[in-house]
Motif scaffolding. Structure first.
Motif, PDB file in Angstrom:
ATOM      1  N   UNK A 153      26.058  40.229  56.425  1.00 50.11           N
ATOM      2  CA  UNK A 153      27.547  40.818  56.304  1.00 50.11           C
ATOM      3  C   UNK A 153      27.530  42.320  55.894  1.00 50.11           C
ATOM      4  N   UNK A 154      28.464  43.099  56.535  1.00 47.29           N
ATOM      5  CA  UNK A 154      28.801  44.427  55.990  1.00 47.29           C
ATOM      6  C   UNK A 154      29.224  44.484  54.690  1.00 47.29           C
ATOM      7  N   UNK A 155      28.763  45.293  53.829  1.00 50.51           N
ATOM      8  CA  UNK A 155      29.286  45.477  52.574  1.00 50.51           C
ATOM      9  C   UNK A 155      30.678  45.794  52.507  1.00 50.51           C
ATOM     10  N   UNK A 156      31.256  45.147  51.503  1.00 46.71           N
ATOM     11  CA  UNK A 156      32.640  45.392  51.266  1.00 46.71           C
ATOM     12  C   UNK A 156      32.940  46.874  50.456  1.00 46.71           C
ATOM     13  N   UNK A 157      33.655  47.667  50.964  1.00 49.18           N
ATOM     14  CA  UNK A 157      33.938  49.172  50.577  1.00 49.18           C
ATOM     15  C   UNK A 157      35.076  49.085  49.559  1.00 49.18           C
ATOM     16  N   UNK A 199      36.341  42.066  32.807  1.00 49.03           N
ATOM     17  CA  UNK A 199      37.706  42.001  32.904  1.00 49.03           C
ATOM     18  C   UNK A 199      38.053  42.167  34.574  1.00 49.03           C
ATOM     19  N   UNK A 200      37.247  43.296  34.980  1.00 46.59           N
ATOM     20  CA  UNK A 200      37.551  43.588  36.509  1.00 46.59           C
ATOM     21  C   UNK A 200      37.091  42.471  37.182  1.00 46.59           C
ATOM     22  N   UNK A 201      35.873  41.774  36.894  1.00 42.84           N
ATOM     23  CA  UNK A 201      35.015  40.903  37.860  1.00 42.84           C
ATOM     24  C   UNK A 201      35.725  39.833  38.560  1.00 42.84           C
ATOM     25  N   UNK A 202      36.517  38.908  37.882  1.00 44.26           N
ATOM     26  CA  UNK A 202      37.113  38.043  38.789  1.00 44.26           C
ATOM     27  C   UNK A 202      38.007  38.251  39.528  1.00 44.26           C
ATOM     28  N   UNK A 203      38.782  39.325  39.270  1.00 48.19           N
ATOM     29  CA  UNK A 203      39.904  39.854  40.287  1.00 48.19           C
ATOM     30  C   UNK A 203      39.125  40.396  41.546  1.00 48.19           C
ATOM     31  N   UNK A 204      37.988  41.111  41.195  1.00 48.03           N
ATOM     32  CA  UNK A 204      37.292  41.874  42.355  1.00 48.03           C
ATOM     33  C   UNK A 204      36.562  40.753  43.372  1.00 48.03           C
ATOM     34  N   UNK A 205      36.060  39.679  42.749  1.00 55.06           N
ATOM     35  CA  UNK A 205      35.628  38.720  43.656  1.00 55.06           C
ATOM     36  C   UNK A 205      36.754  37.988  44.253  1.00 55.06           C
ATOM     37  N   UNK A 220      37.405  40.254  47.426  1.00 57.45           N
ATOM     38  CA  UNK A 220      36.311  40.193  48.387  1.00 57.45           C
ATOM     39  C   UNK A 220      36.571  39.184  48.955  1.00 57.45           C
ATOM     40  N   UNK A 221      37.013  38.027  48.441  1.00 60.82           N
ATOM     41  CA  UNK A 221      37.038  36.620  49.226  1.00 60.82           C
ATOM     42  C   UNK A 221      38.258  36.917  50.203  1.00 60.82           C
ATOM     43  N   UNK A 222      39.330  37.575  49.756  1.00 66.41           N
ATOM     44  CA  UNK A 222      40.497  37.846  50.718  1.00 66.41           C
ATOM     45  C   UNK A 222      40.049  39.068  51.870  1.00 66.41           C
ATOM     46  N   UNK A 223      39.050  39.603  51.562  1.00 64.68           N
ATOM     47  CA  UNK A 223      38.499  40.644  52.585  1.00 64.68           C
ATOM     48  C   UNK A 223      37.709  40.145  53.716  1.00 64.68           C
ATOM     49  N   UNK A 224      36.959  39.077  53.427  1.00 59.52           N
ATOM     50  CA  UNK A 224      36.238  38.428  54.457  1.00 59.52           C
ATOM     51  C   UNK A 224      36.918  37.754  55.522  1.00 59.52           C
TER      52      UNK A 224
END
Length: 286
Positions: A2-6, A198-204, A207-211
């Motif tokens: 998969x292409x990386x999420x920007x 603290x950023x990490x779970x929100x970024x994950x 990412x799931x919403x971007x797929x």
């Protein structure tokens, strides 16, 4: 693959990283990227700025910049459209407002205006909005500003905007009176690591919403063959074309598997003489 999420880290010197040539210069970005990589997430930090001691160190964090300003040109609102055009992002991490507060000019609506521009540039973007960290000498106006940011974000989320709020002020566990702060405003490496965690779970979540899922854009029939025009594909990721005679209930069968080499492709299959109707869908082969 998969292409990386920007991901665009957007902010001021707290995002850029405080202190040239020392470990603080990597900000929260280096640790956040490592956390994501360790768990197998393919991401690419984007932006026109670079700082920090790691390879993927692009960002839009600028020392002394405001969220918005009536006269000063060093404000994010006046430039974010150009940045999004030059380095498009799927996810934008926003930590803004510290310099506005220092000059008694903070306004959560300016951050809302910035998000308007982001969503015009990419209607499918996700904004991860931080309630900003406080200062070594606690500033009540930061807490008030964060409350206004949160209220603004909640209203926008209720209207359908793709925004995730992260409480950096209280949720990161920063001890403002200890070694978590390098000076009055900027975290130390320890404080930056807490921000990254603290950023990490929100970024994950972002990412799931971007797929996005692959889609059948159109269908055509010529003689005994059927042709599907497919879009939103991930080059190199196998796709399964499935078919069923009925949707009540469906009985999906594999009509063919292929690996696209581009984001759009054409798939051709054969029709059977006993088919009176048919329904098709796509599935990823993983």
């Amino acid at each position: 693959m998969a292409s990386p999420i920007r991901i665009m880290p957007l902010g001021d010197s707290i995002t850029r990283g405080y202190g040239a040539g020392i470990s603080n210069e990597s900000s929260f970005r280096k640790t956040l990227r490592q956390l994501l990589a360790d768990d197998g997430y393919g991401i690419d930090f984007v932006g026109s700025q670079t700082s920090g001691f790691f390879a993927d160190n692009q960002h839009e964090g600028r020392n002394g910049w405001y969220a918005g300003h009536d006269t000063a040109t060093n404000n994010v609102l006046d430039h974010i459209a150009d940045w999004m055009a030059a380095t498009p992002a799927d996810i934008v991490l926003v930590h803004l407002g510290t310099n506005d507060i220092l000059h008694n000019d903070e306004d959560a609506n300016e951050v809302s205006d910035i998000m308007d521009v982001i969503f015009v540039a990419n209607p499918d973007a996700t904004v991860v909005l931080a309630l900003i960290i406080n200062a070594q000498a606690c500033r009540p106006e930061i807490t008030t500003y964060n409350s206004n940011l949160n209220a603004m974000a909640i209203a926008r989320i209720a209207s359908g905007d793709d925004i995730i709020v992260v409480d950096m002020e209280n949720g990161a566990g920063i001890d403002y009176s200890s070694g978590d702060m390098a000076d009055g405003l900027h975290p130390s490496p320890i404080g930056y690591d807490k921000m990254a965690t603290n950023w990490y779970p929100a970024v994950v979540q972002a990412i799931s919403q971007q797929r996005v899922q692959p889609a059948i854009e159109s269908l055509s029939i010529a003689g005994a063959s059927i042709s599907l025009q497919l879009g939103r594909l991930e080059p190199g990721s196998p796709i399964v074309v499935e078919r069923t005679d009925s949707l009540t209930p469906p009985a999906w069968t594999n009509a063919g598997t292929f690996t696209p080499s581009a984001v759009a492709a054409n798939w051709t299959g054969m029709l059977q003489t006993n088919w009176s109707q048919g329904f098709y869908r796509l599935a990823t082969d993983n």
